[in-house]
Every structure is written in C-alpha cells, then in structure tokens.
Design a protein around this motif. Structure first.
Motif, PDB file in Angstrom:
ATOM      1  N   UNK A 141      59.111  27.435  48.057  1.00  0.00           N
ATOM      2  CA  UNK A 141      59.787  27.073  47.079  1.00  0.00           C
ATOM      3  C   UNK A 141      59.556  26.774  45.797  1.00  0.00           C
ATOM      4  N   UNK A 142      60.614  26.566  44.453  1.00  0.00           N
ATOM      5  CA  UNK A 142      60.377  25.815  43.645  1.00  0.00           C
ATOM      6  C   UNK A 142      61.891  25.970  43.110  1.00  0.00           C
ATOM      7  N   UNK A 143      61.283  24.802  41.704  1.00  0.00           N
ATOM      8  CA  UNK A 143      62.396  24.528  41.020  1.00  0.00           C
ATOM      9  C   UNK A 143      62.246  25.134  39.757  1.00  0.00           C
ATOM     10  N   UNK A 144      61.474  26.038  38.947  1.00  0.00           N
ATOM     11  CA  UNK A 144      61.110  26.658  38.304  1.00  0.00           C
ATOM     12  C   UNK A 144      60.342  27.958  38.594  1.00  0.00           C
ATOM     13  N   UNK A 193      52.783  20.618  39.226  1.00  0.00           N
ATOM     14  CA  UNK A 193      52.724  21.011  40.087  1.00  0.00           C
ATOM     15  C   UNK A 193      53.203  22.169  39.914  1.00  0.00           C
ATOM     16  N   UNK A 194      51.751  23.777  40.371  1.00  0.00           N
ATOM     17  CA  UNK A 194      51.894  25.053  39.792  1.00  0.00           C
ATOM     18  C   UNK A 194      51.264  25.627  41.058  1.00  0.00           C
ATOM     19  N   UNK A 195      52.221  26.793  41.197  1.00  0.00           N
ATOM     20  CA  UNK A 195      51.454  27.573  42.059  1.00  0.00           C
ATOM     21  C   UNK A 195      51.045  29.034  41.841  1.00  0.00           C
ATOM     22  N   UNK A 196      50.766  29.463  41.916  1.00  0.00           N
ATOM     23  CA  UNK A 196      50.830  31.111  40.892  1.00  0.00           C
ATOM     24  C   UNK A 196      50.470  32.451  41.962  1.00  0.00           C
ATOM     25  N   UNK A 197      50.613  33.105  41.894  1.00  0.00           N
ATOM     26  CA  UNK A 197      51.176  34.083  43.018  1.00  0.00           C
ATOM     27  C   UNK A 197      50.710  35.696  42.286  1.00  0.00           C
ATOM     28  N   UNK A 198      49.289  36.075  42.565  1.00  0.00           N
ATOM     29  CA  UNK A 198      49.080  37.250  42.500  1.00  0.00           C
ATOM     30  C   UNK A 198      48.945  38.333  43.590  1.00  0.00           C
ATOM     31  N   UNK A 206      56.772  23.528  45.055  1.00  0.00           N
ATOM     32  CA  UNK A 206      55.772  23.769  44.104  1.00  0.00           C
ATOM     33  C   UNK A 206      56.992  22.681  42.868  1.00  0.00           C
ATOM     34  N   UNK A 207      56.521  22.460  41.937  1.00  0.00           N
ATOM     35  CA  UNK A 207      57.479  22.323  40.462  1.00  0.00           C
ATOM     36  C   UNK A 207      57.164  23.836  39.741  1.00  0.00           C
ATOM     37  N   UNK A 208      56.478  24.406  39.566  1.00  0.00           N
ATOM     38  CA  UNK A 208      56.660  26.153  39.084  1.00  0.00           C
ATOM     39  C   UNK A 208      55.730  26.647  40.006  1.00  0.00           C
TER      40      UNK A 208
END
Length: 431
Positions: free
Chosen positions: A233-236, A59-64, A35-37
């Motif tokens: 994997x994320x750019x930020x 493009x955002x992925x959130x992990x909780x 993703x991007x972030x």
C-alpha cells in the motif's frame, strides 16, 4: 511463444550479463507492507526515481518483476546521446519553441546527470566520451548538415562537422559519407550502471524486491498493489515498467509498442585494430530510420546493433546475420568472430516522443523512451521525483505532450507496423 518468453530467450547471451557482477540480490515481497511511494519497475527510470525520492526523505519500495536492470536498461547499445528519439520539430509543434528549447536543454542535463551519478556513487560503468552521428550517402549527409545548421541557430547546439574527405579518420568504414561529432554524449556499460544505481538506491533506504511482478492495482487515496505473495500500500505510485506492465494499466499500454532490437559483440580484438576502426573510441549511429549503432568496448570488442522486429519474432540466424551486417560496415573484421548475440524490447510511441504523466493525482507513469532512454531515463526519474515531492514544473513540460493509441488494437497494430517498417527499410536502401 509469448512475448515474455521471447524476451527471456533474447536475454541469455548478453555480453553485459557476462561481464557485470550482480553482487546484491533482493528478496521478493512477502506479506503486507506500506510505504510513501511505490515504484513499479527496476529499470533506470524506476531506480533513479526511487533513489532521488529516498534522498528527499520519502519511504520508497520498488517492485521488479525480474531482476533490476533486466530489461532494456541493462541490454541496450550503451549509447547516451543528446536529444530525444523524435526530432525537435515534434516538440516544437506541440509545445512551442520556448518549451522545445527547455526540453533540449534538459536532454543535455540528462547527460551531465548520468556522469554526476557515476562519480557520486562510485559506479565504474566504463564511460567513454564522444558520439558520431553518420550519414550513409551524400543526400543524407546534406540533410544532416542542414539539421546541424538549424540546431546551431535555434538551440545554440554546436557539433564538429565531419566532411566526406575526413570521414575515414573518424570511422574507418566505406559505408559512411559524412557526420557530426558531439563530445558531450558518449557510451558506457549499461548493466553495470543500472546495478550501481540499484546499490545506491538500496544504500539510501529504498526497499527493493525482485521477482515480484504486480498482478493488480487498486486506486484510491491509498493505492494497493497486489503481487503473488504480498500486498503493498502506497500514498503515491510510479509506474515505470514500460512494455512489461502486462495488463496493470492497459490504457497506457495501448500508447506504446514493444519493438525488438538486436546486438552482437565480437571476440576481443587486437587493441590496435579496435583503435583503427573508431580512433576516438566514440559511439557511432547512422541517421537511417531503421538505424545501425556501434562502438568498441573497453576490452577491445566491436559491439554492433541494428535490425528491428515489430512482430516480436526474433530474426533467424541472429548472430550470423548481424555478423554479416558488421562486416559490411567494417570489412576489416571479416575474420573476427561474434561471441555474444542478444536483444530485447524497447517501448516506442507513435511519434517517438517520451510519454510522461499522471493517471490520477497520486499515480504517475514514465514510458515511451523509444530506444533513446539511457540518459533520458535518469532525467525522467529526477523529474518525477521532483513532481512527487511537490514541484511538478519541469515534469509537466513533458506531461503536456499528447500521445495517441497505436491503431488496430492488439490484433491489427503489429501487422500494420510490420508493413510500415518494410517501407522505411526500402526507403533507407534506396537512399
């Protein structure tokens, strides 16, 4: 018993969990993804950042690690209040008066932003306008009015002053001497709000994965986050896990302390009784260092918070001890039963100022809301989204605040704080 086990137990008897419907469930991360972030943490800071970033085209992925809104974001007192947990003088000393004024102004923007998001995304979070800050004796009342004088002179902040003679018309309690009323602040159902923001983020394209604790973080031009069943994997990356990061960024964790705070909620009352306790139905909070906070809910219950634990040990007989505290404040409730009793952990900093910044050019963090985060987390999410999108001018005002590790390391910092808080409780009792 571990810190997380204690917190799991505290979450079970929450009025908010009993009255908020979790319509959506988000599957754990399974396999490899890019993703991007990446956002770590599904509280209000992480959710609002993810929402804003997605709406900006990322493009955002959130992990909780648990479920969205599971921690302090969904278990707090529900009070959305101006300012920060620390006094403005802390900000002035570090940043100077001009930037302290910017911080104050942004804290008011946080309140506006909260209400705008509720309207924009049709979140019925039971918002009620109004907040009353109350003093428990004449000396503290005088100090509160002196604070109001300076805030009016320096920050053009105006509050309605409540003298001792008028106090019973605002809060019908023998405990309170005088106070200030702020119509801009207010209160809501925090879990309904957090779940609403999660729905809005998912609708905006954020990929949310619950039950996905991060087990390792590997930095580089592309950051790798490892979980039990997958790799992201994320750019930020934004770290917004607060006290729940659990070893992912130990140098950050040394700057915050998990502090237990506890709340009870009564059975439903006659609406006339609820109206008589706080006629404006505002949120109420005292000015003690170890403070109490209270409000009536939309279904006519008294929600009463107070007590803190710096040892992570839950106070014995929590429901009954908090009920006695509630009745001391409102003797009218002596025959009203407590139906819910719960708690959770907030992340405090040494100076109670929020701790925002970067660990690397592509690794950001938000933490240290110090029990004053219901509105501020939403602003923090916007500021970090702006920074990740290329404009860090507002984020960097907060990032300039300096923070120190809690002394004593893991073994000594907790007993040191327990002793320190015992002194503050004694000082509050002595007036």
């Amino acid at each position: 018993m571990s810190f997380l086990s204690v917190d799991q137990d505290l979450a079970r008897d929450s009025y908010y969990a009993a009255t908020a419907q979790r319509d959506a469930r988000f599957a754990p991360l399974d396999g490899s993804s890019d993703c991007d972030v990446a956002v770590v943490g599904g509280g209000l800071a992480g959710l609002t950042a993810a929402l804003d970033l997605a709406r900006l085209g990322h493009q955002v992925t959130l992990l909780e690690a648990k479920q969205v809104g599971w921690g302090a974001s969904g278990r707090n007192g529900g009070q959305a209040i101006h300012g920060l947990a620390c006094d403005q003088s802390v900000i002035e000393d570090q940043l100077g008066l001009d930037d302290a004024r910017r911080v104050w102004s942004m804290s008011l923007e946080a309140l506006e932003l909260l209400q705008t998001r509720m309207q924009q995304f049709q979140i019925d979070a039971e918002w009620r306008q109004g907040y009353i800050g109350v003093a428990t004796n004449a000396r503290k009342g005088a100090e509160l009015m002196q604070w109001a004088d300076r805030m009016a002179q320096v920050y053009q902040a105006e509050f309605t002053r409540i003298p001792a003679a008028d106090m019973p018309r605002w809060v019908a309690s023998p405990r309170y001497h005088s106070g200030l009323y702020d119509p801009q602040s207010g209160h809501l159902h925090p879990l309904k709000y957090a779940l609403g923001i999660a729905r809005a983020a998912a609708a905006a394209g954020v990929r949310i994965h619950e039950e996905t604790p991060v087990t390792a973080l590997e930095t580089g031009p592309v950051i790798t986050l490892r979980t039990a069943r997958g790799t992201l994997r994320a750019k930020k990356v934004l770290l917004a896990g607060n006290v729940y990061l659990q070893g992912v960024a130990e140098h950050l964790e040394r700057r915050i302390m998990p502090v237990g705070t506890y709340i009870v909620c009564s059975e439903a009352m006659d609406p006339a009784l609820a109206d008589s306790l706080i006629p404006t139905r505002s949120a109420v909070c005292d000015t003690n260092f170890v403070l109490d906070y209270l409000r009536t809910t939309n279904d006519h219950r008294m929600l009463y918070g107070g007590r803190v634990s710096y040892s992570t040990v839950t106070p014995p007989n929590l429901a009954e001890s908090m009920r006695r505290r509630m009745v001391q404040t409102f003797p009218q409730l002596k025959d009203v039963k407590v139906q819910y009793a719960w708690g959770g952990f907030v992340d405090i900093t040494m100076n109670r100022a929020p701790d925002f910044g970067r660990l690397r050019d592509n690794l950001y963090y938000l933490q240290g809301f110090s029990g004053h985060g219901l509105a501020l987390t939403g602003l923090a999410g916007r500021l970090v989204a702006e920074a990740m999108n290329g404009d860090a001018s507002r984020f960097d005002v907060f990032a300039r605040l300096k923070h120190h590790d809690f002394p004593g390391g893991r073994l000594l910092r907790t007993p040191a704080l327990v002793l320190g808080m015992a002194w503050y409780r004694l000082r509050d009792l002595l007036g």
